[in-house]
Motif scaffolding. Structure first.
Motif, mmCIF file in Angstrom:
data_model
loop_
_atom_site.group_PDB
_atom_site.id
_atom_site.type_symbol
_atom_site.label_atom_id
_atom_site.label_comp_id
_atom_site.label_asym_id
_atom_site.label_seq_id
_atom_site.Cartn_x
_atom_site.Cartn_y
_atom_site.Cartn_z
ATOM 1 N N GLY A 8 0.902 -1.065 0.009
ATOM 2 C CA GLY A 8 -0.038 0.056 0.169
ATOM 3 C C GLY A 8 0.879 1.239 -0.059
ATOM 4 N N GLY A 9 2.055 1.307 0.007
ATOM 5 C CA GLY A 9 3.010 2.244 0.159
ATOM 6 C C GLY A 9 2.986 2.950 -1.331
ATOM 7 N N GLY A 10 3.525 4.168 -1.304
ATOM 8 C CA GLY A 10 3.516 4.889 -2.550
ATOM 9 C C GLY A 10 3.892 6.323 -2.618
ATOM 10 N N LEU A 11 3.891 7.090 -3.486
ATOM 11 C CA LEU A 11 4.144 8.322 -3.672
ATOM 12 C C LEU A 11 2.724 9.250 -3.758
ATOM 13 N N VAL A 12 2.383 10.283 -2.649
ATOM 14 C CA VAL A 12 1.480 11.092 -2.596
ATOM 15 C C VAL A 12 1.784 12.355 -2.342
ATOM 16 N N GLN A 13 0.953 13.145 -2.506
ATOM 17 C CA GLN A 13 1.235 14.743 -2.197
ATOM 18 C C GLN A 13 0.884 15.031 -0.819
ATOM 19 N N PRO A 14 1.443 15.883 -0.177
ATOM 20 C CA PRO A 14 1.139 16.524 1.289
ATOM 21 C C PRO A 14 -0.489 16.751 1.319
ATOM 22 N N GLY A 15 -1.063 16.189 2.343
ATOM 23 C CA GLY A 15 -2.552 16.354 2.465
ATOM 24 C C GLY A 15 -3.475 15.169 2.123
ATOM 25 N N LEU A 18 -3.279 7.489 2.456
ATOM 26 C CA LEU A 18 -2.898 6.189 2.216
ATOM 27 C C LEU A 18 -3.354 5.252 2.981
ATOM 28 N N ARG A 19 -3.627 4.036 2.608
ATOM 29 C CA ARG A 19 -3.888 2.930 3.627
ATOM 30 C C ARG A 19 -2.888 2.105 3.039
ATOM 31 N N LEU A 20 -2.377 1.673 4.259
ATOM 32 C CA LEU A 20 -1.486 0.388 4.317
ATOM 33 C C LEU A 20 -1.976 -0.920 4.805
ATOM 34 N N SER A 21 -1.368 -1.922 3.979
ATOM 35 C CA SER A 21 -2.238 -3.276 4.703
ATOM 36 C C SER A 21 -0.959 -4.300 5.035
ATOM 37 N N CYS A 22 -1.382 -4.946 6.114
ATOM 38 C CA CYS A 22 -0.559 -6.089 6.549
ATOM 39 C C CYS A 22 -1.339 -7.429 6.535
#
Length: 125
Positions: A8-15, A18-22
């Motif tokens: 779920g990681g990645g490149l996003v802009q401020p504000g 993201l949703r990380l999953s485990c």
């Protein structure tokens, strides 16, 4: 042996959010307390959030309270970390960890027996 894997990681802009999953192998993952940590290059791994095996109890680092939410779906053997209002300083690698035995301070790394390889989050305009 439990294998833990983040996504779920990645490149996003401020504000942005993201949703990380485990996810973890093995049906017993649903009985493990699970935590999220992060680690920047050259720094120690630091606590972000943890959730009890049932999902009834959660805890967060002060720096993420009100912006991050940890949750789990034991039927799917998955723990999520929802991250809202991301900031540049949130850029780093995020790790999921599972504690099989309980009883320790889950804001520290030592109680966790199983760790994933991490997922990278980059917040940049």
């Amino acid at each position: 042996q439990v294998q833990v894997e983040e996504s779920g990681g990645g490149l996003v802009q401020p504000g942005d959010s993201l949703r990380l999953s485990c996810v973890a192998s093995g049906s017993t993952f649903s009985r493990y307390s699970t935590g999220w940590f992060r680690q920047a290059p050259g720094k120690e791994r630091e606590f972000v959030a943890h959730i009890s095996w049932s999902g009834a109890s959660t805890d967060y680092a002060d720096s993420v309270k009100g912006r991050f939410t940890i949750s789990r779906d034991n039927a799917e053997n998955v723990v999520h970390l929802r991250m809202n209002s991301l900031r540049a300083e949130n850029t780093t690698d995020y790790y999921c960890a599972a504690d099989a035995w309980g009883g320790g301070d889950l804001t520290q790394t030592s109680p966790y027996e199983y760790w994933g390889q991490g997922t990278q989050v980059t917040v940049s305009s």
